[in-house]
Write a protein that holds these residues in place. Structure first.
Motif, PDB file in Angstrom:
ATOM      1  N   ASP A  45       0.790  -1.406   0.127  1.00  0.00           N
ATOM      2  CA  ASP A  45       0.162  -0.092  -0.073  1.00  0.00           C
ATOM      3  C   ASP A  45       0.779   1.074   0.090  1.00  0.00           C
ATOM      4  O   ASP A  45       0.526   2.157  -0.816  1.00  0.00           O
ATOM      5  CB  ASP A  45      -0.863  -0.088   1.252  1.00  0.00           C
ATOM      6  N   ASP A  46       1.745   1.406   0.701  1.00  0.00           N
ATOM      7  CA  ASP A  46       2.633   2.358   0.940  1.00  0.00           C
ATOM      8  C   ASP A  46       3.472   2.739  -0.479  1.00  0.00           C
ATOM      9  O   ASP A  46       3.542   3.740  -0.631  1.00  0.00           O
ATOM     10  CB  ASP A  46       3.770   1.981   1.890  1.00  0.00           C
ATOM     11  N   LEU A  47       3.844   1.368  -0.917  1.00  0.00           N
ATOM     12  CA  LEU A  47       4.731   1.679  -2.348  1.00  0.00           C
ATOM     13  C   LEU A  47       3.746   2.223  -3.147  1.00  0.00           C
ATOM     14  O   LEU A  47       4.149   3.045  -4.136  1.00  0.00           O
ATOM     15  CB  LEU A  47       5.498   0.493  -2.684  1.00  0.00           C
ATOM     16  N   MET A  89      -6.900   5.635  -3.689  1.00  0.00           N
ATOM     17  CA  MET A  89      -6.592   4.482  -3.047  1.00  0.00           C
ATOM     18  C   MET A  89      -7.486   3.963  -1.790  1.00  0.00           C
ATOM     19  O   MET A  89      -7.814   2.945  -1.530  1.00  0.00           O
ATOM     20  CB  MET A  89      -5.055   3.972  -2.776  1.00  0.00           C
ATOM     21  N   ILE A  90      -8.080   4.969  -0.913  1.00  0.00           N
ATOM     22  CA  ILE A  90      -8.843   4.826   0.226  1.00  0.00           C
ATOM     23  C   ILE A  90     -10.072   4.415  -0.573  1.00  0.00           C
ATOM     24  O   ILE A  90     -10.842   3.759   0.178  1.00  0.00           O
ATOM     25  CB  ILE A  90      -8.870   6.368   0.871  1.00  0.00           C
ATOM     26  N   ALA A  91     -10.503   5.160  -1.629  1.00  0.00           N
ATOM     27  CA  ALA A  91     -11.691   4.591  -1.861  1.00  0.00           C
ATOM     28  C   ALA A  91     -11.705   3.189  -2.542  1.00  0.00           C
ATOM     29  O   ALA A  91     -12.808   2.397  -2.393  1.00  0.00           O
ATOM     30  CB  ALA A  91     -12.197   5.567  -3.347  1.00  0.00           C
ATOM     31  N   VAL A  92     -10.672   2.668  -2.869  1.00  0.00           N
ATOM     32  CA  VAL A  92     -10.345   1.264  -3.271  1.00  0.00           C
ATOM     33  C   VAL A  92     -10.755   0.387  -1.852  1.00  0.00           C
ATOM     34  O   VAL A  92     -11.271  -0.752  -2.119  1.00  0.00           O
ATOM     35  CB  VAL A  92      -9.238   0.969  -3.902  1.00  0.00           C
ATOM     36  N   MET A  93      -9.997   1.061  -1.127  1.00  0.00           N
ATOM     37  CA  MET A  93     -10.511  -0.054   0.402  1.00  0.00           C
ATOM     38  C   MET A  93     -11.852   0.132   0.584  1.00  0.00           C
ATOM     39  O   MET A  93     -12.460  -0.825   1.403  1.00  0.00           O
ATOM     40  CB  MET A  93      -9.613   0.708   1.510  1.00  0.00           C
ATOM     41  N   GLU A  94     -12.616   1.293   0.673  1.00  0.00           N
ATOM     42  CA  GLU A  94     -13.821   1.204   0.827  1.00  0.00           C
ATOM     43  C   GLU A  94     -14.650   0.155  -0.123  1.00  0.00           C
ATOM     44  O   GLU A  94     -15.803  -0.396   0.491  1.00  0.00           O
ATOM     45  CB  GLU A  94     -14.636   2.571   0.724  1.00  0.00           C
ATOM     46  N   HIS A 119      -4.505 -10.398   5.015  1.00  0.00           N
ATOM     47  CA  HIS A 119      -4.869  -8.980   4.661  1.00  0.00           C
ATOM     48  C   HIS A 119      -5.161  -8.252   5.794  1.00  0.00           C
ATOM     49  O   HIS A 119      -6.065  -8.816   6.577  1.00  0.00           O
ATOM     50  CB  HIS A 119      -5.783  -9.053   3.619  1.00  0.00           C
ATOM     51  N   PRO A 120      -4.711  -7.068   6.071  1.00  0.00           N
ATOM     52  CA  PRO A 120      -4.969  -6.210   7.405  1.00  0.00           C
ATOM     53  C   PRO A 120      -6.488  -5.762   6.962  1.00  0.00           C
ATOM     54  O   PRO A 120      -6.933  -5.899   5.567  1.00  0.00           O
ATOM     55  CB  PRO A 120      -4.125  -5.076   7.190  1.00  0.00           C
ATOM     56  N   ASP A 121      -7.354  -5.503   7.737  1.00  0.00           N
ATOM     57  CA  ASP A 121      -8.600  -4.979   7.729  1.00  0.00           C
ATOM     58  C   ASP A 121      -8.588  -3.622   6.926  1.00  0.00           C
ATOM     59  O   ASP A 121      -7.585  -3.065   7.150  1.00  0.00           O
ATOM     60  CB  ASP A 121      -9.267  -4.814   9.067  1.00  0.00           C
ATOM     61  N   PRO A 122      -9.513  -3.523   5.872  1.00  0.00           N
ATOM     62  CA  PRO A 122      -9.559  -2.235   5.300  1.00  0.00           C
ATOM     63  C   PRO A 122      -9.497  -1.194   5.971  1.00  0.00           C
ATOM     64  O   PRO A 122      -8.889  -0.060   5.648  1.00  0.00           O
ATOM     65  CB  PRO A 122     -10.898  -2.300   4.298  1.00  0.00           C
ATOM     66  N   ASP A 123     -10.090  -0.947   7.156  1.00  0.00           N
ATOM     67  CA  ASP A 123     -10.088   0.246   8.054  1.00  0.00           C
ATOM     68  C   ASP A 123      -8.719   0.555   8.489  1.00  0.00           C
ATOM     69  O   ASP A 123      -8.220   1.567   8.370  1.00  0.00           O
ATOM     70  CB  ASP A 123     -10.905   0.169   9.216  1.00  0.00           C
ATOM     71  N   ASN A 124      -7.828  -0.550   8.617  1.00  0.00           N
ATOM     72  CA  ASN A 124      -6.454  -0.540   9.313  1.00  0.00           C
ATOM     73  C   ASN A 124      -5.653  -0.018   8.163  1.00  0.00           C
ATOM     74  O   ASN A 124      -4.844   0.827   8.111  1.00  0.00           O
ATOM     75  CB  ASN A 124      -6.005  -2.007   9.968  1.00  0.00           C
ATOM     76  N   ARG A 125      -6.014  -0.516   6.942  1.00  0.00           N
ATOM     77  CA  ARG A 125      -5.178  -0.096   5.651  1.00  0.00           C
ATOM     78  C   ARG A 125      -5.371   1.331   5.585  1.00  0.00           C
ATOM     79  O   ARG A 125      -4.467   2.079   5.114  1.00  0.00           O
ATOM     80  CB  ARG A 125      -5.476  -0.973   4.368  1.00  0.00           C
ATOM     81  N   ILE A 126      -6.575   1.677   5.556  1.00  0.00           N
ATOM     82  CA  ILE A 126      -6.940   3.284   5.249  1.00  0.00           C
ATOM     83  C   ILE A 126      -5.924   3.981   6.290  1.00  0.00           C
ATOM     84  O   ILE A 126      -5.461   5.060   5.483  1.00  0.00           O
ATOM     85  CB  ILE A 126      -8.265   3.419   5.320  1.00  0.00           C
ATOM     86  N   ARG A 136      -3.353   6.745   4.559  1.00  0.00           N
ATOM     87  CA  ARG A 136      -3.239   8.153   5.060  1.00  0.00           C
ATOM     88  C   ARG A 136      -1.920   8.760   5.485  1.00  0.00           C
ATOM     89  O   ARG A 136      -1.495   9.655   5.062  1.00  0.00           O
ATOM     90  CB  ARG A 136      -4.426   8.521   5.947  1.00  0.00           C
ATOM     91  N   GLU A 137      -1.266   7.968   6.204  1.00  0.00           N
ATOM     92  CA  GLU A 137      -0.118   8.400   6.701  1.00  0.00           C
ATOM     93  C   GLU A 137       0.818   8.211   5.516  1.00  0.00           C
ATOM     94  O   GLU A 137       1.994   9.112   5.338  1.00  0.00           O
ATOM     95  CB  GLU A 137       0.517   7.265   7.694  1.00  0.00           C
ATOM     96  N   SER A 138       0.867   7.085   4.512  1.00  0.00           N
ATOM     97  CA  SER A 138       1.806   7.338   3.400  1.00  0.00           C
ATOM     98  C   SER A 138       1.348   8.456   2.361  1.00  0.00           C
ATOM     99  O   SER A 138       2.594   9.050   2.092  1.00  0.00           O
ATOM    100  CB  SER A 138       1.545   6.118   2.514  1.00  0.00           C
ATOM    101  N   ILE A 139       0.038   8.828   2.415  1.00  0.00           N
ATOM    102  CA  ILE A 139      -0.058   9.945   1.567  1.00  0.00           C
ATOM    103  C   ILE A 139       0.476  11.289   2.188  1.00  0.00           C
ATOM    104  O   ILE A 139       1.180  12.122   1.394  1.00  0.00           O
ATOM    105  CB  ILE A 139      -1.742  10.095   1.202  1.00  0.00           C
ATOM    106  N   GLU A 140       0.490  11.352   3.358  1.00  0.00           N
ATOM    107  CA  GLU A 140       0.996  12.561   3.869  1.00  0.00           C
ATOM    108  C   GLU A 140       2.502  12.666   3.848  1.00  0.00           C
ATOM    109  O   GLU A 140       3.318  13.639   3.669  1.00  0.00           O
ATOM    110  CB  GLU A 140       0.638  12.691   5.548  1.00  0.00           C
TER     111      GLU A 140
END
Length: 254
Positions: free
Chosen positions: A194-196, A211-216, A234-241, A245-249
């Protein structure tokens, strides 16, 4: 009996030492992520493994999707991500495949650059940026050498399980513990990809928020009875979101 037990323990220790030494000797720094990994395959072997499994994996999902227009879109987005990122510097031969499977919502990557997305997932995506998020994530798996790393880790735990069976009838416990570790590593791989993927999207001019929309989309598709995170690779989508967000920042600042 005591002598026999000592002999078994000695043999078990020798087997464990062999596999431990082998694993340690395979440790290397991934030149694309900076992560220290045990890798038991060369890049050429990864590529060959992916090519050998490519047609079989496609067949399991109904073959390739017949509409060349959609396949061209997948190719264009995937190649744009590769050509604008460090993925271009890898020895891998990236190929992108739209599968005909209209029921299984999935995307996955084989070692060496073979990347797949099912029509079931493709059809749920709302724009090109979301497609870039899916493909960027899968490119991250290839570049992160996640399949090769899991193979090396599996070899270690299988060896230790054998040693435990020979030395102290503990093979089952060691194998179960090893599987738990492999599941944990699998979740870490997903977060790294996800980060990459976010990094690749930004460098290619795509909106990483998609990518957040994809998780939703994935969360909605899984429904209320989705598998608990601790039981899945796979981590839970909420955890991935949260991590996305941290990667985007992080990458937006840079």
């Amino acid at each position: 009996m005591r002598g026999n037990l000592k002999g078994r323990l000695l043999i078990g220790l020798c087997i464990a030492a062999f596999f431990g030494f082998k694993y340690c000797s395979q440790q290397e720094i991934n030149p694309y992520t900076g992560k220290k990994q045990a890798i038991s395959m060369t890049p050429d072997q990864e590529i060959q493994m992916g090519l050998q499994s490519r047609d079989q994996m496609a067949a399991q999902h109904g073959g390739l999707y017949p509409d060349q227009t959609y396949q061209t879109l997948v190719d264009n987005v995937g190649n744009k991500l590769v050509n604008n990122s460090i993925a271009k510097e890898t020895p891998y031969n990236y190929e992108f495949h739209l599968l005909a499977d209209a029921n299984t919502i999935n995307a996955f990557a084989l070692p060496g650059g073979q990347i797949f997305i099912t029509y079931a997932l493709f059809a749920k995506l709302e724009n090109e940026d979301q497609l870039a998020g899916v493909l960027g994530h899968e490119i991250g798996h290839v570049l992160g050498k996640h399949s090769a790393e899991r193979i090396a880790n599996s070899e270690l735990w299988q060896g230790l399980s054998t040693a435990g069976s020979v030395g102290a009838d503990a093979g089952g416990f060691i194998q179960q513990y090893g599987m738990t570790k492999l599941l944990t590593n699998g979740r870490d791989d997903e977060l790294e990809s996800d980060d990459l993927g976010v990094k690749f999207m930004i460098k290619s001019g795509y909106n990483p928020e998609e990518m957040i929309a994809v998780m939703e989309i994935l969360k909605t598709a899984a429904g209320p009875n989705r598998q608990p995170e601790f039981k899945s690779t796979h981590p839970d989508p909420d955890n991935r979101i949260e991590h996305i967000r941290e990667s985007i920042e992080k990458y937006s600042i840079n």
